[in-house]
Write an enzyme that holds these catalytic residues in place. Structure first.
Site, PDB file in Angstrom:
ATOM      1  N   THR A 180     -17.039 -48.532   3.004  1.00  0.00           N
ATOM      2  CA  THR A 180     -17.670 -48.996   1.764  1.00  0.00           C
ATOM      3  C   THR A 180     -16.606 -49.375   0.741  1.00  0.00           C
ATOM      4  O   THR A 180     -16.643 -50.463   0.161  1.00  0.00           O
ATOM      5  CB  THR A 180     -18.566 -47.879   1.169  1.00  0.00           C
ATOM      6  OG1 THR A 180     -19.439 -47.421   2.192  1.00  0.00           O
ATOM      7  CG2 THR A 180     -19.358 -48.376  -0.010  1.00  0.00           C
ATOM      8  N   LEU A 181     -15.656 -48.469   0.552  1.00  0.00           N
ATOM      9  CA  LEU A 181     -14.635 -48.695  -0.463  1.00  0.00           C
ATOM     10  C   LEU A 181     -13.777 -49.917  -0.132  1.00  0.00           C
ATOM     11  O   LEU A 181     -13.450 -50.713  -1.019  1.00  0.00           O
ATOM     12  CB  LEU A 181     -13.771 -47.443  -0.613  1.00  0.00           C
ATOM     13  CG  LEU A 181     -12.789 -47.451  -1.762  1.00  0.00           C
ATOM     14  CD1 LEU A 181     -13.499 -47.701  -3.094  1.00  0.00           C
ATOM     15  CD2 LEU A 181     -12.030 -46.135  -1.820  1.00  0.00           C
ATOM     16  N   GLU A 217     -16.487 -43.604  -7.409  1.00  0.00           N
ATOM     17  CA  GLU A 217     -17.224 -43.349  -6.159  1.00  0.00           C
ATOM     18  C   GLU A 217     -17.630 -41.876  -6.082  1.00  0.00           C
ATOM     19  O   GLU A 217     -16.958 -41.012  -6.649  1.00  0.00           O
ATOM     20  CB  GLU A 217     -16.332 -43.674  -4.950  1.00  0.00           C
ATOM     21  CG  GLU A 217     -16.569 -45.039  -4.330  1.00  0.00           C
ATOM     22  CD  GLU A 217     -17.867 -45.123  -3.529  1.00  0.00           C
ATOM     23  OE1 GLU A 217     -18.795 -44.320  -3.763  1.00  0.00           O
ATOM     24  OE2 GLU A 217     -17.943 -46.012  -2.669  1.00  0.00           O
ATOM     25  N   ASP A 218     -18.693 -41.628  -5.359  1.00  0.00           N
ATOM     26  CA  ASP A 218     -19.089 -40.239  -5.116  1.00  0.00           C
ATOM     27  C   ASP A 218     -18.212 -39.621  -4.031  1.00  0.00           C
ATOM     28  O   ASP A 218     -17.663 -38.544  -4.185  1.00  0.00           O
ATOM     29  CB  ASP A 218     -20.575 -40.136  -4.740  1.00  0.00           C
ATOM     30  CG  ASP A 218     -20.988 -41.096  -3.617  1.00  0.00           C
ATOM     31  OD1 ASP A 218     -20.148 -41.890  -3.140  1.00  0.00           O
ATOM     32  OD2 ASP A 218     -22.159 -41.049  -3.202  1.00  0.00           O
ATOM     33  N   ARG A 226     -30.294 -35.077  -4.962  1.00  0.00           N
ATOM     34  CA  ARG A 226     -29.304 -35.695  -5.855  1.00  0.00           C
ATOM     35  C   ARG A 226     -29.187 -34.914  -7.165  1.00  0.00           C
ATOM     36  O   ARG A 226     -28.172 -34.959  -7.842  1.00  0.00           O
ATOM     37  CB  ARG A 226     -29.710 -37.134  -6.195  1.00  0.00           C
ATOM     38  CG  ARG A 226     -29.647 -38.099  -5.027  1.00  0.00           C
ATOM     39  CD  ARG A 226     -29.770 -39.525  -5.539  1.00  0.00           C
ATOM     40  NE  ARG A 226     -30.080 -40.483  -4.490  1.00  0.00           N
ATOM     41  CZ  ARG A 226     -29.195 -41.071  -3.697  1.00  0.00           C
ATOM     42  NH1 ARG A 226     -27.921 -40.783  -3.820  1.00  0.00           N
ATOM     43  NH2 ARG A 226     -29.575 -41.940  -2.790  1.00  0.00           N
ATOM     44  N   GLY A 242     -25.227 -42.661  -5.680  1.00  0.00           N
ATOM     45  CA  GLY A 242     -24.470 -41.414  -5.486  1.00  0.00           C
ATOM     46  C   GLY A 242     -23.519 -41.062  -6.607  1.00  0.00           C
ATOM     47  O   GLY A 242     -23.295 -39.886  -6.885  1.00  0.00           O
ATOM     48  N   PHE A 293     -21.326 -32.686   6.005  1.00  0.00           N
ATOM     49  CA  PHE A 293     -22.246 -33.524   5.263  1.00  0.00           C
ATOM     50  C   PHE A 293     -22.670 -32.784   3.997  1.00  0.00           C
ATOM     51  O   PHE A 293     -23.278 -31.723   4.069  1.00  0.00           O
ATOM     52  CB  PHE A 293     -23.465 -33.881   6.107  1.00  0.00           C
ATOM     53  CG  PHE A 293     -24.350 -34.881   5.438  1.00  0.00           C
ATOM     54  CD1 PHE A 293     -24.065 -36.241   5.509  1.00  0.00           C
ATOM     55  CD2 PHE A 293     -25.464 -34.474   4.718  1.00  0.00           C
ATOM     56  CE1 PHE A 293     -24.872 -37.167   4.868  1.00  0.00           C
ATOM     57  CE2 PHE A 293     -26.284 -35.398   4.072  1.00  0.00           C
ATOM     58  CZ  PHE A 293     -25.979 -36.746   4.154  1.00  0.00           C
ATOM     59  N   ASP A 348     -15.648 -41.571   2.816  1.00  0.00           N
ATOM     60  CA  ASP A 348     -15.853 -40.952   4.126  1.00  0.00           C
ATOM     61  C   ASP A 348     -15.059 -41.788   5.144  1.00  0.00           C
ATOM     62  O   ASP A 348     -13.858 -41.618   5.285  1.00  0.00           O
ATOM     63  CB  ASP A 348     -17.366 -40.948   4.369  1.00  0.00           C
ATOM     64  CG  ASP A 348     -17.808 -40.226   5.617  1.00  0.00           C
ATOM     65  OD1 ASP A 348     -17.158 -39.257   6.009  1.00  0.00           O
ATOM     66  OD2 ASP A 348     -18.820 -40.632   6.202  1.00  0.00           O
ATOM     67  N   THR A 349     -15.712 -42.718   5.825  1.00  0.00           N
ATOM     68  CA  THR A 349     -14.957 -43.588   6.743  1.00  0.00           C
ATOM     69  C   THR A 349     -14.044 -44.538   5.974  1.00  0.00           C
ATOM     70  O   THR A 349     -13.056 -45.032   6.513  1.00  0.00           O
ATOM     71  CB  THR A 349     -15.908 -44.454   7.602  1.00  0.00           C
ATOM     72  OG1 THR A 349     -16.633 -45.338   6.749  1.00  0.00           O
ATOM     73  CG2 THR A 349     -16.863 -43.597   8.400  1.00  0.00           C
ATOM     74  N   ASP A 363     -27.225 -37.501  -1.689  1.00  0.00           N
ATOM     75  CA  ASP A 363     -28.576 -37.234  -1.176  1.00  0.00           C
ATOM     76  C   ASP A 363     -28.604 -36.870   0.300  1.00  0.00           C
ATOM     77  O   ASP A 363     -27.639 -37.081   1.034  1.00  0.00           O
ATOM     78  CB  ASP A 363     -29.448 -38.475  -1.369  1.00  0.00           C
ATOM     79  CG  ASP A 363     -29.112 -39.580  -0.373  1.00  0.00           C
ATOM     80  OD1 ASP A 363     -27.914 -39.924  -0.272  1.00  0.00           O
ATOM     81  OD2 ASP A 363     -30.018 -40.076   0.317  1.00  0.00           O
TER      82      ASP A 363
HETATM   83  P1  5GP Z   1     -18.011 -44.600   3.906  1.00  0.00           P
HETATM   84  O1  5GP Z   1     -18.245 -46.083   3.831  1.00  0.00           O
HETATM   85  O2  5GP Z   1     -16.707 -44.166   3.272  1.00  0.00           O
HETATM   86  O3  5GP Z   1     -18.161 -44.084   5.298  1.00  0.00           O
HETATM   87  O4  5GP Z   1     -19.192 -43.910   3.164  1.00  0.00           O
HETATM   88  C1  5GP Z   1     -19.331 -43.902   1.819  1.00  0.00           C
HETATM   89  C2  5GP Z   1     -20.760 -43.605   1.434  1.00  0.00           C
HETATM   90  O5  5GP Z   1     -21.466 -42.883   2.449  1.00  0.00           O
HETATM   91  C3  5GP Z   1     -20.785 -42.721   0.224  1.00  0.00           C
HETATM   92  O6  5GP Z   1     -20.754 -43.487  -0.964  1.00  0.00           O
HETATM   93  C4  5GP Z   1     -22.070 -41.941   0.414  1.00  0.00           C
HETATM   94  O7  5GP Z   1     -23.149 -42.676  -0.118  1.00  0.00           O
HETATM   95  C5  5GP Z   1     -22.215 -41.843   1.912  1.00  0.00           C
HETATM   96  N1  5GP Z   1     -21.705 -40.553   2.409  1.00  0.00           N
HETATM   97  C6  5GP Z   1     -20.560 -40.314   3.084  1.00  0.00           C
HETATM   98  N2  5GP Z   1     -20.398 -39.010   3.364  1.00  0.00           N
HETATM   99  C7  5GP Z   1     -21.482 -38.390   2.837  1.00  0.00           C
HETATM  100  C8  5GP Z   1     -21.896 -37.013   2.771  1.00  0.00           C
HETATM  101  O8  5GP Z   1     -21.246 -36.066   3.239  1.00  0.00           O
HETATM  102  N3  5GP Z   1     -23.072 -36.779   2.132  1.00  0.00           N
HETATM  103  C9  5GP Z   1     -23.844 -37.759   1.591  1.00  0.00           C
HETATM  104  N4  5GP Z   1     -24.964 -37.409   0.999  1.00  0.00           N
HETATM  105  N5  5GP Z   1     -23.476 -39.063   1.625  1.00  0.00           N
HETATM  106  C10 5GP Z   1     -22.307 -39.365   2.237  1.00  0.00           C
END
Ligand code: 5GP
Length: 174
Positions: free
Chosen positions: A105-106, A97-98, A164, A42, A151, A101-102, A158
């Protein structure tokens, strides 16, 4: 399958914001070298464009972490698929990072990289969706855009591995 897509952030807006971020980052690292750690896949577009604006001493490395399954929903399970190629002990590191969200991952990633005892560890994300945060207390040093709970796709992000390559950030209209 083709989807209808609304533009949320245009290519021109992304380019302008990346210039601002690069200026800020360069100023903060103050001539010290640092490694950009990009998260596949991403963050690739963002990382490349940001790196080109950082006319200073940087290295690039990549990690692959999976947190999303196919589709739009997070699996909640984080898997390290590829680790760094160069050790970062004692080095200055900027995670690229791209989207946060939650925050799961970070937070896993920060824990993983801190174990290697870098000198400085900072975080740069193109997009932040704070309304969706589950993990509290994550510090993001540089944010491109704060976006609503939607989203998004494009510019590295993606939907089932597609879109992408869009040069802008868009929202799929169901
Ligand atoms: P987290 O662990 O913060 O919930 O999610 C991080 C990862 O989830 C991002 O690096 C990305 O790959 C994916 N993600 C979270 N939100 C979106 C979104 O709105 N669109 C897409 N395509 N990927 C997302």
């Amino acid at each position: 399958m083709q989807h209808n897509i609304d533009v949320l952030i245009s290519q021109a807006e992304i380019e302008k914001r990346i210039e601002e971020l690069a200026t800020e980052i360069k100023r903060d690292f103050n001539g010290e070298s640092f490694t950009l750690v990009g998260i596949l896949k991403g963050s690739v577009m963002f990382m490349v464009d940001l790196a080109k604006k950082l006319d200073c001493d940087i290295e690039l490395d990549f990690m692959d972490i999976s947190s999303y399954g196919a589709g739009k929903e997070s699996s909640g399970v984080i898997q390290f698929l590829k680790d760094l190629e160069q050790p970062i002990t004692g080095k200055n590191v900027l995670i690229v990072e791209d989207i946060v969200d939650t925050g799961r991952t970070l937070s896993h990633l920060i824990k993983h990289l801190k174990n290697q005892e870098p000198n400085i560890l900072k975080v740069c994300t193109l997009l932040d969706k704070p309304e969706r945060r589950v993990v509290e207390g994550i510090k993001i040093d540089y944010t491109g855009f704060v976006i609503p709970d939607k989203f998004v796709i494009g510019y590295g992000l993606d939907y089932d591995q597609k879109y992408r390559n869009l040069p802008y950030i868009g929202v799929v209209i169901d």
